[in-house]
Design a protein around this motif. Structure first.
Motif, PDB file in Angstrom:
ATOM      1  N   GLN A 146       0.673  -0.841  10.190  1.00  0.00           N
ATOM      2  CA  GLN A 146       1.812  -0.420   9.511  1.00  0.00           C
ATOM      3  C   GLN A 146       1.658   0.422   8.500  1.00  0.00           C
ATOM      4  O   GLN A 146       2.173   1.687   8.405  1.00  0.00           O
ATOM      5  N   THR A 147       0.672   0.025   7.634  1.00  0.00           N
ATOM      6  CA  THR A 147       0.513   1.147   6.435  1.00  0.00           C
ATOM      7  C   THR A 147      -0.471   2.380   7.112  1.00  0.00           C
ATOM      8  O   THR A 147      -0.132   3.515   6.560  1.00  0.00           O
TER       9      THR A 147
ATOM     10  N   GLU B  21       0.611  -5.593   9.069  1.00  0.00           N
ATOM     11  CA  GLU B  21       0.579  -4.899   7.868  1.00  0.00           C
ATOM     12  C   GLU B  21      -0.107  -3.730   7.762  1.00  0.00           C
ATOM     13  O   GLU B  21       0.080  -2.697   7.193  1.00  0.00           O
ATOM     14  N   ARG B  22      -1.689  -3.862   7.834  1.00  0.00           N
ATOM     15  CA  ARG B  22      -2.668  -2.736   7.888  1.00  0.00           C
ATOM     16  C   ARG B  22      -2.223  -1.657   8.972  1.00  0.00           C
ATOM     17  O   ARG B  22      -2.208  -0.568   8.674  1.00  0.00           O
TER      18      ARG B  22
ATOM     19  N   GLU C 144      -4.235  -7.306  11.121  1.00  0.00           N
ATOM     20  CA  GLU C 144      -2.845  -7.792  11.029  1.00  0.00           C
ATOM     21  C   GLU C 144      -1.982  -6.432  11.069  1.00  0.00           C
ATOM     22  O   GLU C 144      -2.137  -5.355  10.858  1.00  0.00           O
TER      23      GLU C 144
ATOM     24  N   TYR D  97       2.652  -3.457  18.550  1.00  0.00           N
ATOM     25  CA  TYR D  97       2.817  -2.931  17.156  1.00  0.00           C
ATOM     26  C   TYR D  97       3.448  -1.559  17.148  1.00  0.00           C
ATOM     27  O   TYR D  97       4.544  -1.347  16.129  1.00  0.00           O
TER      28      TYR D  97
ATOM     29  N   ARG E  45      -0.580 -13.479   4.269  1.00  0.00           N
ATOM     30  CA  ARG E  45      -1.081 -12.489   5.217  1.00  0.00           C
ATOM     31  C   ARG E  45      -1.440 -11.268   4.234  1.00  0.00           C
ATOM     32  O   ARG E  45      -2.492 -10.730   4.602  1.00  0.00           O
ATOM     33  N   LYS E  46      -0.889 -10.724   3.337  1.00  0.00           N
ATOM     34  CA  LYS E  46      -0.999  -9.689   2.521  1.00  0.00           C
ATOM     35  C   LYS E  46      -2.130  -9.744   1.798  1.00  0.00           C
ATOM     36  O   LYS E  46      -3.002  -9.016   1.484  1.00  0.00           O
TER      37      LYS E  46
END
Length: 242
Positions: A112-113, A109-110, A107, A20, A198-199
Motif C-alpha cells: 500500500q505504501t 501495508e508495504r 505484507e 492487494y 504487523r506494522k
C-alpha cells in the motif's frame, strides 16, 4: 486510473498481488501474466502506466523485460516485487530506474505504501508545468536516510510507531532469539492488536532485524512467520533510545 500489469509466475503470489491491487484506489489491473513473453505484447499494445514485476521466472527474467522497456522507450514505471535481496539486485534495479523494490514476502501495508507513494508522486508531477529545485529534491531525495549514514544518534521512527512499543517487541524477540513466532503470537505477548503488530514487524524486517516467510496452510489465509535475522543492538538503540 493507473493502468497496471502484474508479471509473476507463481499463481499464489499473483493472486495475492491482484487482490492487494484491487484494494487500492486509483489503480486498474490490465492483466496478470506469468512470463515476459506474455507481458511484452500487452505493454506494446495497451496503455500501461505501471508494472509490478517479478525477477526470476521461466524463460526470460524480469531484468530482460526492464531492459526491453527502456530500449523501446516505453513510458512505463516498474515496481520490482522479488525474493532477491542481494545488493547487486538492488543496485541493478536502481540503475534500470525501478521506482520501488518490495522484497518477498511482504505484507499489505508495504504494498500500500509503495503504490500510494507512486500515485501521489505521479499526481503531483501531472499538475505541474514546471518544477522548482525544491520540488525535484522532494521527489528524488526525500527518502529515508541509509543506516550507514545515520551515525549513532537517535533516529525517528516511521509515523504511527512508538519507541516504547518497539522496545517491548525487541525485548520479547531477544528473550526467544532462536524461536519462530507469528504476528498474532507476538501481538498477544506485547498486548497490542495484530494490525498494529504487523506494522512493527514490517519495520523490523525492513531494517533486516528479522526475516519473514509466508506459510500457506491447506485452508484460510497465509500465516506470516518471523525469526531474528540480525542481533544488532547498536542499530536498535538508534530507534528505541531517547
Amino acid at each position: 486510473m493507473i493502468r497496471t500489469v502484474i508479471v509473476e509466475d507463481d499463481p499464489m503470489v499473483a493472486k495475492i498481488n491482484t487482490r492487494y491491487l484491487e484494494k487500492m484506489d486509483g489503480f486498474e489491473l490490465v492483466a496478470a501474466v506469468p512470463t515476459v513473453a506474455d507481458a511484452l505484447p500487452i505493454i506494446e499494445r495497451d496503455q500501461v502506466d505501471l508494472i509490478l514485476l517479478d525477477i526470476y521466472m521461466p524463460g526470460e527474467d524480469g531484468w530482460s523485460l526492464l531492459s526491453k522497456i527502456r530500449w523501446l522507450g516505453q513510458g512505463v514505471d516498474v515496481i520490482i516485487i522479488s525474493a532477491a535481496n542481494d545488493k547487486e539486485s538492488i543496485k541493478k534495479a536502481i540503475r534500470f530506474g525501478a521506482v520501488d523494490y518490495l522484497i518477498k514476502p511482504f505484507e499489505f501495508e508495504r504494498f500500500q505504501t509503495a503504490l500510494n507513494s507512486y500515485k501521489q508522486e505521479q499526481s503531483f508531477i501531472e499538475k505541474q508545468e514546471e518544477l522548482s529545485q525544491n520540488d525535484v529534491d522532494n521527489l528524488l531525495l526525500n527518502k529515508e536516510q541509509p543506516q550507514s549514514a545515520v551515525g549513532t544518534s537517535s533516529v525517528e521512527l516511521p509515523k504511527g510507531l512508538t519507541k516504547n512499543t518497539l522496545k517491548l517487541i525487541w525485548e520479547k524477540i531477544l528473550e526467544n532469539k532462536t524461536e519462530v513466532f507469528s504476528t498474532e503470537e507476538m501481538a498477544q505477548q506485547v498486548g497490542i492488536s495484530r494490525v498494529s503488530m504487523r506494522k512493527y514487524l514490517f519495520f523490523l524486517a525492513d531494517i533486516h532485524i528479522i526475516e519473514t516467510e509466508v506459510v500457506y496452510g491447506a485452508v484460510g489465509r497465509p500465516i506470516f512467520k518471523h525469526r531474528m535475522a540480525n542481533l544488532d543492538h547498536n542499530l536498535m538503540e538508534k530507534y528505541i533510545s531517547g
